[in-house]
Design a protein around this motif. Structure first.
Motif, PDB file in Angstrom:
ATOM      1  N   TRP A  41       0.840  -1.187   0.000  1.00 48.17           N
ATOM      2  CA  TRP A  41       0.000   0.000   0.000  1.00 48.17           C
ATOM      3  C   TRP A  41       0.881   1.245   0.000  1.00 48.17           C
ATOM      4  O   TRP A  41       2.056   1.210   0.362  1.00 48.17           O
ATOM      5  CB  TRP A  41      -0.911   0.016   1.223  1.00 48.17           C
ATOM      6  N   ASP A  42       0.294   2.372  -0.402  1.00 46.42           N
ATOM      7  CA  ASP A  42       1.006   3.645  -0.410  1.00 46.42           C
ATOM      8  C   ASP A  42       1.087   4.216   1.000  1.00 46.42           C
ATOM      9  O   ASP A  42       0.194   4.009   1.823  1.00 46.42           O
ATOM     10  CB  ASP A  42       0.296   4.658  -1.312  1.00 46.42           C
ATOM     11  N   PHE A  50       5.647   1.303   8.199  1.00 48.29           N
ATOM     12  CA  PHE A  50       5.935   0.257   9.180  1.00 48.29           C
ATOM     13  C   PHE A  50       4.936   0.273  10.329  1.00 48.29           C
ATOM     14  O   PHE A  50       4.529  -0.784  10.829  1.00 48.29           O
ATOM     15  CB  PHE A  50       7.361   0.411   9.722  1.00 48.29           C
ATOM     16  N   THR A  51       4.541   1.458  10.758  1.00 44.54           N
ATOM     17  CA  THR A  51       3.529   1.546  11.812  1.00 44.54           C
ATOM     18  C   THR A  51       2.228   0.890  11.374  1.00 44.54           C
ATOM     19  O   THR A  51       1.596   0.136  12.129  1.00 44.54           O
ATOM     20  CB  THR A  51       3.269   3.019  12.175  1.00 44.54           C
ATOM     21  N   GLU A  52       1.842   1.162  10.129  1.00 43.41           N
ATOM     22  CA  GLU A  52       0.613   0.560   9.596  1.00 43.41           C
ATOM     23  C   GLU A  52       0.763  -0.940   9.433  1.00 43.41           C
ATOM     24  O   GLU A  52      -0.184  -1.700   9.652  1.00 43.41           O
ATOM     25  CB  GLU A  52       0.268   1.219   8.258  1.00 43.41           C
ATOM     26  N   LEU A  53       1.957  -1.389   9.056  1.00 41.21           N
ATOM     27  CA  LEU A  53       2.206  -2.828   8.929  1.00 41.21           C
ATOM     28  C   LEU A  53       1.997  -3.531  10.270  1.00 41.21           C
ATOM     29  O   LEU A  53       1.352  -4.588  10.339  1.00 41.21           O
ATOM     30  CB  LEU A  53       3.633  -3.056   8.434  1.00 41.21           C
ATOM     31  N   ILE A  54       2.518  -2.942  11.338  1.00 41.26           N
ATOM     32  CA  ILE A  54       2.364  -3.530  12.673  1.00 41.26           C
ATOM     33  C   ILE A  54       0.894  -3.553  13.089  1.00 41.26           C
ATOM     34  O   ILE A  54       0.400  -4.548  13.629  1.00 41.26           O
ATOM     35  CB  ILE A  54       3.209  -2.744  13.694  1.00 41.26           C
ATOM     36  N   MET A  74     -10.986  -0.256   9.340  1.00 43.81           N
ATOM     37  CA  MET A  74     -11.128  -0.259   7.885  1.00 43.81           C
ATOM     38  C   MET A  74      -9.794  -0.078   7.169  1.00 43.81           C
ATOM     39  O   MET A  74      -9.519  -0.707   6.146  1.00 43.81           O
ATOM     40  CB  MET A  74     -12.112   0.838   7.460  1.00 43.81           C
ATOM     41  N   THR A  75      -8.934   0.768   7.715  1.00 41.58           N
ATOM     42  CA  THR A  75      -7.649   1.040   7.075  1.00 41.58           C
ATOM     43  C   THR A  75      -6.772  -0.199   7.014  1.00 41.58           C
ATOM     44  O   THR A  75      -5.874  -0.294   6.178  1.00 41.58           O
ATOM     45  CB  THR A  75      -6.909   2.160   7.838  1.00 41.58           C
ATOM     46  N   GLY A  76      -7.014  -1.149   7.895  1.00 41.08           N
ATOM     47  CA  GLY A  76      -6.173  -2.331   7.970  1.00 41.08           C
ATOM     48  C   GLY A  76      -6.399  -3.358   6.884  1.00 41.08           C
ATOM     49  O   GLY A  76      -5.736  -4.400   6.880  1.00 41.08           O
ATOM     50  N   PHE A  77      -7.284  -3.090   5.943  1.00 41.80           N
ATOM     51  CA  PHE A  77      -7.552  -4.035   4.865  1.00 41.80           C
ATOM     52  C   PHE A  77      -6.900  -3.560   3.574  1.00 41.80           C
ATOM     53  O   PHE A  77      -7.051  -2.393   3.189  1.00 41.80           O
ATOM     54  CB  PHE A  77      -9.056  -4.200   4.635  1.00 41.80           C
ATOM     55  N   PRO A 178     -18.614   9.782   0.031  1.00 39.68           N
ATOM     56  CA  PRO A 178     -17.717   8.724  -0.459  1.00 39.68           C
ATOM     57  C   PRO A 178     -16.606   8.435   0.551  1.00 39.68           C
ATOM     58  O   PRO A 178     -16.195   9.306   1.316  1.00 39.68           O
ATOM     59  CB  PRO A 178     -17.147   9.323  -1.749  1.00 39.68           C
ATOM     60  N   ILE A 179     -16.137   7.197   0.533  1.00 40.05           N
ATOM     61  CA  ILE A 179     -15.005   6.782   1.367  1.00 40.05           C
ATOM     62  C   ILE A 179     -13.829   6.473   0.447  1.00 40.05           C
ATOM     63  O   ILE A 179     -13.978   5.753  -0.542  1.00 40.05           O
ATOM     64  CB  ILE A 179     -15.333   5.524   2.195  1.00 40.05           C
ATOM     65  N   TYR A 180     -12.667   7.028   0.799  1.00 42.39           N
ATOM     66  CA  TYR A 180     -11.441   6.783   0.037  1.00 42.39           C
ATOM     67  C   TYR A 180     -10.368   6.206   0.954  1.00 42.39           C
ATOM     68  O   TYR A 180     -10.335   6.497   2.153  1.00 42.39           O
ATOM     69  CB  TYR A 180     -10.924   8.079  -0.596  1.00 42.39           C
ATOM     70  N   LYS A 181      -9.481   5.418   0.365  1.00 41.69           N
ATOM     71  CA  LYS A 181      -8.386   4.837   1.142  1.00 41.69           C
ATOM     72  C   LYS A 181      -7.384   5.897   1.576  1.00 41.69           C
ATOM     73  O   LYS A 181      -6.873   5.860   2.696  1.00 41.69           O
ATOM     74  CB  LYS A 181      -7.656   3.779   0.313  1.00 41.69           C
ATOM     75  N   LYS A 182      -7.080   6.818   0.679  1.00 45.57           N
ATOM     76  CA  LYS A 182      -6.035   7.814   0.900  1.00 45.57           C
ATOM     77  C   LYS A 182      -6.545   9.208   0.555  1.00 45.57           C
ATOM     78  O   LYS A 182      -7.581   9.355  -0.101  1.00 45.57           O
ATOM     79  CB  LYS A 182      -4.809   7.489   0.029  1.00 45.57           C
TER      80      LYS A 182
END
Length: 218
Positions: A41-42, A50-54, A74-77, A178-182
């Protein structure tokens, strides 16, 4: 494998390829190497990545070994659209005579944080971790309001997302958000649409402002 190759290349154990050199330069500049983002992911910096990976690993580990979570981040998918489709399938199978292509998403706002949730909803899923961009949120009345000065985004309380076997008529008091990832809003980062109550006479105000929900504001 790439980590091992980088360590060996740094110690001159193997030849430093162009791909390894590019990755090392990106890491030195605190950027995520393109070879990583192609399969993940971006992220704005490698620290955030790395924080998001953990955090992602923590959610999936708890799901695998402790059972289904009461509330989902939701962000974790990697593919949140697939997660919502799976929820629609689950609801469809629970109701005899429902067809998946006729089932649509719906939602309702709560006033709870993720720590307040002690049980899953009777149907659908609880979702947390979304940020409101372009407006503020009145938690007491559960509706859109003006953003406070110098506040660009506001965390949203837990949302219950579920599925229904009918298309609801549009309500002028509800804004289709709308919902966006980023923060970069494109078709590739679009997830779904939820409805949020607003306290103004005209919903066009929020449409013109481009109010949206973001999974990640970094």
């Amino acid at each position: 494998k790439q980590w091992y190759q980088r360590r060996v290349a740094i110690t001159a154990g193997i030849i430093m390829s162009e791909k390894l050199r590019e990755a090392l330069n990106n890491i030195y500049d605190a950027k995520v190497p393109p070879s990583w983002t192609r399969i993940s992911w971006d992220s704005s910096t490698i620290g955030f990545w790395f924080t998001e990976l953990i955090e992602r690993n923590s959610q999936f580990h708890a799901w695998c070994f402790n059972g289904r979570p009461n509330v989902f981040w939701m962000t974790g998918f990697f593919n949140p659209q697939g997660f919502l489709t799976a929820m629609r399938q689950e609801v469809t199978r629970a109701h005899k005579g429902w067809a998946l292509d006729q089932v649509v998403l719906n939602n309702e706002m709560t006033k709870s944080t993720k720590d307040d949730i002690t049980a899953p909803p009777p149907e659908g899923v609880f979702v947390h971790g979304l940020f409101l961009d372009g407006a503020g949120w009145d938690r007491r009345n559960s509706r859109l309001i003006e953003s406070p000065p110098k506040v660009l985004s506001a965390p949203l309380p837990v949302i219950r997302i579920f599925a229904e076997n009918q298309v609801l008529a549009k309500d002028s008091k509800m804004y289709e958000c709308p919902i966006y990832k980023k923060p970069r809003r494109t078709d590739l980062t679009f997830i779904a649409t939820v409805v949020l109550r607003h306290g103004t006479a005209d919903v066009e105000k929020w449409i013109m402002r481009g109010v949206a929900l973001l999974c990640d504001i970094k």
